[in-house]
Design an enzyme around this catalytic site. Structure first.
Site, PDB file in Angstrom:
ATOM      1  N   GLU B  78     -15.640 -42.811 -14.511  1.00 11.54           N
ATOM      2  CA  GLU B  78     -15.194 -41.947 -13.407  1.00 11.54           C
ATOM      3  C   GLU B  78     -15.793 -42.857 -12.345  1.00 11.54           C
ATOM      4  O   GLU B  78     -16.783 -43.111 -12.810  1.00 11.54           O
ATOM      5  CB  GLU B  78     -15.977 -40.875 -13.474  1.00 11.54           C
ATOM      6  CG  GLU B  78     -15.050 -40.131 -14.576  1.00 11.54           C
ATOM      7  CD  GLU B  78     -13.670 -39.740 -13.790  1.00 11.54           C
ATOM      8  OE1 GLU B  78     -13.958 -39.821 -12.729  1.00 11.54           O
ATOM      9  OE2 GLU B  78     -12.979 -39.224 -14.892  1.00 11.54           O
ATOM     10  N   ARG B  88     -12.497 -23.766 -12.790  1.00 11.17           N
ATOM     11  CA  ARG B  88     -10.966 -22.138 -13.175  1.00 11.17           C
ATOM     12  C   ARG B  88     -10.994 -21.668 -14.719  1.00 11.17           C
ATOM     13  O   ARG B  88     -10.397 -20.695 -14.545  1.00 11.17           O
ATOM     14  CB  ARG B  88      -9.872 -23.869 -14.344  1.00 11.17           C
ATOM     15  CG  ARG B  88      -8.457 -23.527 -14.450  1.00 11.17           C
ATOM     16  CD  ARG B  88      -7.733 -24.424 -14.038  1.00 11.17           C
ATOM     17  NE  ARG B  88      -8.060 -26.047 -15.217  1.00 11.17           N
ATOM     18  CZ  ARG B  88      -8.152 -25.360 -16.585  1.00 11.17           C
ATOM     19  NH1 ARG B  88      -7.734 -23.671 -17.107  1.00 11.17           N
ATOM     20  NH2 ARG B  88      -8.816 -25.449 -18.044  1.00 11.17           N
ATOM     21  N   CYS B 141     -18.240 -31.562 -16.830  1.00 12.75           N
ATOM     22  CA  CYS B 141     -18.129 -32.901 -16.221  1.00 12.75           C
ATOM     23  C   CYS B 141     -18.492 -33.862 -15.306  1.00 12.75           C
ATOM     24  O   CYS B 141     -19.371 -34.306 -14.706  1.00 12.75           O
ATOM     25  CB  CYS B 141     -16.603 -33.795 -16.748  1.00 12.75           C
ATOM     26  SG  CYS B 141     -16.332 -32.528 -18.863  1.00 12.75           S
ATOM     27  N   HIS B 165     -14.474 -40.399 -19.372  1.00  9.29           N
ATOM     28  CA  HIS B 165     -13.587 -39.210 -19.950  1.00  9.29           C
ATOM     29  C   HIS B 165     -12.654 -39.539 -21.180  1.00  9.29           C
ATOM     30  O   HIS B 165     -12.163 -40.904 -20.917  1.00  9.29           O
ATOM     31  CB  HIS B 165     -12.493 -38.792 -18.785  1.00  9.29           C
ATOM     32  CG  HIS B 165     -13.280 -37.311 -18.322  1.00  9.29           C
ATOM     33  ND1 HIS B 165     -12.836 -37.521 -16.638  1.00  9.29           N
ATOM     34  CD2 HIS B 165     -13.453 -36.121 -18.813  1.00  9.29           C
ATOM     35  CE1 HIS B 165     -13.904 -36.070 -16.685  1.00  9.29           C
ATOM     36  NE2 HIS B 165     -13.987 -35.535 -17.392  1.00  9.29           N
TER      37      HIS B 165
END
Lengths: 213, 213, 213, 213
Positions: B78, B88, B141, B165
């Site tokens: 990342e 979510r 994350c 990831h």
């Protein structure tokens, strides 16, 4: 029991074909069955002839051919082969049949005589993705599957035959963004699971019809 | 060199988390660097605190956290973390922050200080798919990646920090049609490749600035 | 020329079926051909019977059935139907045939008698995505396509028959992340393009064989 | 209320850019707001300068830029822009910045000041797919979004700014197998829905803060 397993050589510009690479990794004896491995060319006609010659020479109980289906997410035993070749790209000898039947005297389609649902279940039990497919396409894979079933129907009525498509192996997708793959060793495990399901299925049939033998 | 590598425990109903499973498979010494492995909870706040405590206790040269990004096709270092949590689904303690900053006194974003392009190249050299990602999402994350970079900026200015990831491991997609995955062992190899790239990069920096040490 | 076009009612929990919705939007006369539209139930057996009754009553020159293939990216004329029903979910009357032939006296497969490649080209000329498909699955879509070709072969040797699968319409994917779709109006345009290709093909055949009639 | 909406000219070999094509189809007045449309070049630097000139000249209440994100399945309002340009391909003037900040004196990231969740809900109410995105990439799209928010922060503190990515329009995927798209007219409807959500949001803010004005 003797099982003939074929895999293609590379085609379409790929340096390897996960089909035969995985076949090479398979054990030589699985669930008591003897495995005979055969590399075949990605060529219309020649491929079927080479399998047919092995059917005659080896008299296997089962023929399971294996091919690459780039873009699929799991291992997919095929349900049906059709009497049609229609090649998007030339094969390894430059042949490119369009809308052509494979055998003039063959049926329009043959359903596999392998237990594809049991094969899928056995692969999933190993923790690997699988599903039944209803199309082997119209290239050399369908061609060989059709040939297997055509010759079994015509010459070896007790021989079971079919086809299994496998995804790209992981090394093939390094420069292909967003294309799925499986580890080669997992593809080999999935193919071994297919054989286990086939052997179990044959034993079930033998038991069910046992007294009459 | 000492490298702290963290992986999450399972979340979202998954029985395993490929992140820490892969971290566990990694060698304890890679390219001369000592690897310190740490499992962290998939919980807002607690996760960062546990990494921060290890930063204080272990004084690593590098912190590389690892998390699952189900649906991605390859391993994705990342590039950036943002000062925003927007969940979510609840985390493993039931927290579900919405549109909330992570640290009130933090910057809106931090760019990673890990050599993400070199990490991608090294993964690909091993025959595995990888690409740089520009979003770690807005769940735990990104939260941990942000925390790594926030604490590095505030307290450990020489410590490099970042996040990688990884896709689902193959066993997780058995009943998920058309979802990509990688073999767990390949995910571990890719993470080892990340460490190799980090070590080489640090050596290059040391050489470039060598006379002054 | 008279062309019978059928579309299914909704199934699988969907509130609409883009197949018949699109058929309803098609013009009633296309390239000089009269279009007869028929909604059929997503039910094994009943669906084929309703198409067969219309074949008898309307004596169309062509039967083109249309069904939904959720997950496909474009419009896909089908090349082949197979003599097999294997239902993953029950149909709208609760039938769920498994590994069952459709007609005991039918061939294992029938190739479509529609010009699928010309249909694909005509759709693409309109700026819409399309490709030939080699599987209509093993649910009611394949069932109806097989029925069309079976009855054409048995009772109406001059009648052309086939099937076209269409993707979800856009409204169906609002809460389905990462599932492709097409605008309903574009699906209707693509089906009209199919008819144009069929009409042109019939004219070419008529011209080529003109003197002998 | 006055809303400036920008769209890019074509890039990357595409004959059209759905971004400005869709902007051109939008109504000139939406929910009482005046829409000012501006085509901008897919060029680092020039694009931001052109938007900035329009911000100065038009004094809009809101700037919403629109760009193409080929491969996405729906319309995606962007949450954050980062101070980084890293171009995979050259822009329309041949510039290809690598790992470069956009403004030396800018923050590492800016969160959009547009109501992206309300925009997504409004698009879905129209039956079209949408989701919030957390990355605008590192090409000219992120560059312009960053510029919008940078200049708003520096020079126009009451001006709202943000960015919306749109998928390929259907005509662009005719020869791209398995790539998602939306009808151009639906993309335009989705952008109009974004404006409706923005206008409603501004009214809510005005009401909430009403007595003090």
């Amino acid at each position: 029991m003797k099982i003939l397993i074929t895999g293609f050589d590379p085609f379409g510009g790929e340096p390897v074909n996960p089909a035969f690479e995985a076949v090479k990794l398979m054990k030589d004896e699985i669930a008591g069955a003897q495995i005979v491995k055969l590399e075949i060319p990605t060529v219309f006609g020649d491929s079927i002839e080479k399998v047919h010659a092995a059917m005659v020479a080896e008299k296997p109980d089962v023929v399971m051919s294996v091919g690459q289906a780039g873009g699929r997410f799991g291992v997919t035993p095929e349900r049906v082969a059709i009497n049609l070749s229609d090649a998007r790209i030339p094969d390894n000898k430059g042949n490119q049949p369009l809308d052509a039947p494979i055998f003039e005297d063959g049926e329009t389609g043959y359903l596999t005589t392998l237990p594809v649902k049991a094969m899928v279940e056995k692969i999933k039990e190993k923790g690997l993705p699988a599903s039944v497919s209803y199309t082997a396409g119209s290239y050399v894979c369908n061609h060989v599957m059709y040939g297997n079933l055509y010759y079994a129907a015509k010459e070896f009525p007790n021989m079971k035959a079919g086809f299994v498509h496998v995804p790209f192996m992981t090394q093939q997708v390094v420069n292909r963004p967003n294309v799925p793959s499986m580890a080669l060793s997992d593809i080999a495990l999935a193919l071994e699971a297919c054989v286990e399901a086939i052997v179990e299925n044959e034993k079930d049939i033998a038991v069910a019809g046992g007294e009459t033998h």
